[in-house]
Design an enzyme around this catalytic site. Structure first.
Site, PDB file in Angstrom:
ATOM      1  N   GLU A 154       0.306  15.507 -23.460  1.00 42.98           N
ATOM      2  CA  GLU A 154       0.671  15.984 -24.797  1.00 42.98           C
ATOM      3  C   GLU A 154       1.794  15.126 -25.386  1.00 42.98           C
ATOM      4  O   GLU A 154       2.522  15.557 -26.261  1.00 42.98           O
ATOM      5  CB  GLU A 154       1.066  17.462 -24.751  1.00 42.98           C
ATOM      6  CG  GLU A 154       2.384  17.788 -24.052  1.00 42.98           C
ATOM      7  CD  GLU A 154       2.233  17.982 -22.540  1.00 42.98           C
ATOM      8  OE1 GLU A 154       1.238  17.509 -21.968  1.00 42.98           O
ATOM      9  OE2 GLU A 154       3.132  18.596 -21.935  1.00 42.98           O
ATOM     10  N   ASP A 164       6.712  14.747 -28.226  1.00 35.17           N
ATOM     11  CA  ASP A 164       6.079  15.616 -27.233  1.00 35.17           C
ATOM     12  C   ASP A 164       5.882  17.008 -27.851  1.00 35.17           C
ATOM     13  O   ASP A 164       6.763  17.514 -28.552  1.00 35.17           O
ATOM     14  CB  ASP A 164       7.010  15.689 -26.008  1.00 35.17           C
ATOM     15  CG  ASP A 164       6.345  16.372 -24.837  1.00 35.17           C
ATOM     16  OD1 ASP A 164       5.584  15.697 -24.140  1.00 35.17           O
ATOM     17  OD2 ASP A 164       6.584  17.582 -24.637  1.00 35.17           O
ATOM     18  N   ASP A 209      -6.542  21.270 -26.387  1.00 35.84           N
ATOM     19  CA  ASP A 209      -7.038  19.969 -26.869  1.00 35.84           C
ATOM     20  C   ASP A 209      -7.025  19.897 -28.396  1.00 35.84           C
ATOM     21  O   ASP A 209      -6.733  18.861 -28.986  1.00 35.84           O
ATOM     22  CB  ASP A 209      -8.479  19.734 -26.377  1.00 35.84           C
ATOM     23  CG  ASP A 209      -8.507  19.265 -24.933  1.00 35.84           C
ATOM     24  OD1 ASP A 209      -7.421  19.034 -24.364  1.00 35.84           O
ATOM     25  OD2 ASP A 209      -9.615  19.140 -24.376  1.00 35.84           O
ATOM     26  N   ASN A 225      -1.294  26.157 -23.506  1.00 39.47           N
ATOM     27  CA  ASN A 225      -2.537  25.933 -22.757  1.00 39.47           C
ATOM     28  C   ASN A 225      -2.872  27.128 -21.876  1.00 39.47           C
ATOM     29  O   ASN A 225      -4.019  27.561 -21.808  1.00 39.47           O
ATOM     30  CB  ASN A 225      -2.336  24.724 -21.840  1.00 39.47           C
ATOM     31  CG  ASN A 225      -3.252  23.586 -22.219  1.00 39.47           C
ATOM     32  OD1 ASN A 225      -4.107  23.741 -23.071  1.00 39.47           O
ATOM     33  ND2 ASN A 225      -3.074  22.463 -21.583  1.00 39.47           N
ATOM     34  N   HIS A 268      -7.623  25.399 -22.193  1.00 38.61           N
ATOM     35  CA  HIS A 268      -7.563  23.953 -22.415  1.00 38.61           C
ATOM     36  C   HIS A 268      -8.229  23.509 -23.704  1.00 38.61           C
ATOM     37  O   HIS A 268      -7.772  22.574 -24.353  1.00 38.61           O
ATOM     38  CB  HIS A 268      -8.232  23.216 -21.252  1.00 38.61           C
ATOM     39  CG  HIS A 268      -7.391  23.248 -20.021  1.00 38.61           C
ATOM     40  ND1 HIS A 268      -6.141  22.689 -19.972  1.00 38.61           N
ATOM     41  CD2 HIS A 268      -7.611  23.781 -18.807  1.00 38.61           C
ATOM     42  CE1 HIS A 268      -5.627  22.875 -18.780  1.00 38.61           C
ATOM     43  NE2 HIS A 268      -6.495  23.545 -18.047  1.00 38.61           N
TER      44      HIS A 268
END
Ligand code: C2E
Length: 354
Positions: A263, A220, A237, A228, A233
């Site tokens: 994630e 993770d 990404d 973020n 975003h």
């Protein structure tokens, strides 16, 4: 309602009504009208009793926030399946068409051969009764014409068969692409959740049969939400893609790297001992943390990201869900222990026993 029926419905008389209801329900549930959420809600409104509708119903009734990760997870699990089943329907129609062509070709070939056989039988009688050279010559002429006719018919049938064979092999190649697409996470090109579930299930069954070791790791990205929120975003990404690219590089067959959701990632290590897996994961953590990331649009220094990992090896008769649960616990131990580290689930067994 299948994808195709949704596609038809949104171009039919009830189109605006369906779209309006979807938007109203999204607003009521506090869900952003992103294209993906809208697609999910069209399915929900169109078929509230379907598997996807029921899952959305369950998430909403649990009052869980409908995050982007939840939307992506649902899309990977249900929309790709729906698309796949639509493609399979299309493929079924093409196959049906080609099969009727082939049956027709066979029937035509049979009747052509039968007619030729009858011509031969008649010719044979005529030869027996023919008295003069003229009579024989006429039989030979009719035989030669019949042979030419059957030859032409056979060539035409062969061409039709060849077309069918080519159509079926085009279809096979297309279905293979669709299958791969339905198993791939669009953002990272790693295996998606559905592919992961299937691969893990098969790997567990195989390890159960052979007795070979099987290790599952979950990984993770640390403080991803903060990242973020700070950078947006799109940059988030890119970070997901970066971590995926590092995992993808170490996931050579028979290993599988998958995006498990948001994630979070998973790696399946068939036939590998926990020690080898620990080395590989430590290497991953080190490599990810060593890269100075830049925001491509502004060239801002984004600093570094780290990941936490946990892994567990399959126990005798253990179900895949129990293995995931133990790997997850090991991941959370890594998070609690300060992040950017790897935890072996066996250490937790020791702690629980102590
Ligand atoms: P991508 O942008 O499609 O880049 C694919 C690969 O092209 C990268 O794989 C890297 O080998 C190369 N590449 C692209 N841009 C650059 C660059 O400006 N400098 C260098 N040295 N190489 C570049 P890699 O490194 O495994 O990254 C995979 C993906 O992770 C990238 O896909 C991108 O989406 C993301 N990523 C990696 N590093 C950064 C970064 O510093 N900033 C941002 N915004 N994204 C990054």
């Amino acid at each position: 309602m299948s994808n195709r029926r949704i596609e038809t419905a949104i171009r039919g008389p009830q189109a605006y009504e369906l779209a309006r209801r979807a938007l109203e329900q999204m607003q009521a549930a506090g869900v952003w009208p992103t294209p993906l959420n809208f697609e999910l809600w069209l399915h929900y409104v169109g078929d509230p009793q379907g598997a996807l509708g029921q899952e959305i119903e369950r998430l909403l009734s649990n009052r869980q926030p409908f995050s982007e990760a939840a939307a992506e997870d649902l899309a990977a699990r249900y929309l790709s399946l729906t698309r796949l089943s639509d493609e399979i329907c299309d493929a079924g129609a093409v196959l049906n068409r080609e099969l009727s062509t082939v049956s027709q070709v066979i029937a035509d070939a049979q009747s052509s051969q039968k007619a030729y056989g009858e011509t031969l039988a008649v010719a044979s009688n005529q030869i027996e009764t023919a008295e003069a050279a003229d009579g024989l010559a006429s039989v030979v002429r009719s035989l030669s014409a019949a042979t030419e006719k059957v030859g032409g018919e056979t060539a035409a049938l062969e061409r039709r068969l060849e077309d069918s064979v080519q159509e079926v092999s085009r279809l096979r190649a297309h279905l293979e692409l669709v299958r791969r697409d339905a198993m791939t996470d669009a953002l990272t090109s790693l295996a998606n959740r559905k592919a992961f579930d299937e691969t893990l299930e098969q790997a567990c069954a195989e390890a159960g049969r052979s007795g070979a070791p099987l290790t599952l790791a979950v990984i993770d990205i640390d403080h991803f939400k903060r990242f973020n929120d700070t950078w947006g975003h799109q940059t988030g990404d890119q970070v997901i893609r970066y971590v995926a690219s590092v995992l993808g590089r170490i996931a050579k067959v028979p290993r599988t790297a998958a995006r498990y959701g948001g994630e979070e990632f998973a790696l399946i290590f068939p036939g590998e001992t926990p020690e080898v897996v620990a080395d590989a994961l430590n290497q991953v953590c080190k490599e990810i943390a060593s890269r100075q990331l830049r925001r491509r649009s502004t060239n801002h220094d984004l600093g570094t990201v780290t990941v936490s990992a946990g892994f567990a090896s399959l126990r005798a008769d253990e179900a895949p869900t129990a293995l995931i649960e133990r790997a997850d616990q090991a991941l959370y131990a890594s998070k609690r222990g300060g992040r950017n580290r790897v935890t072996d689930a066996r250490l937790l067994d020791g702690q629980q026993a102590a």
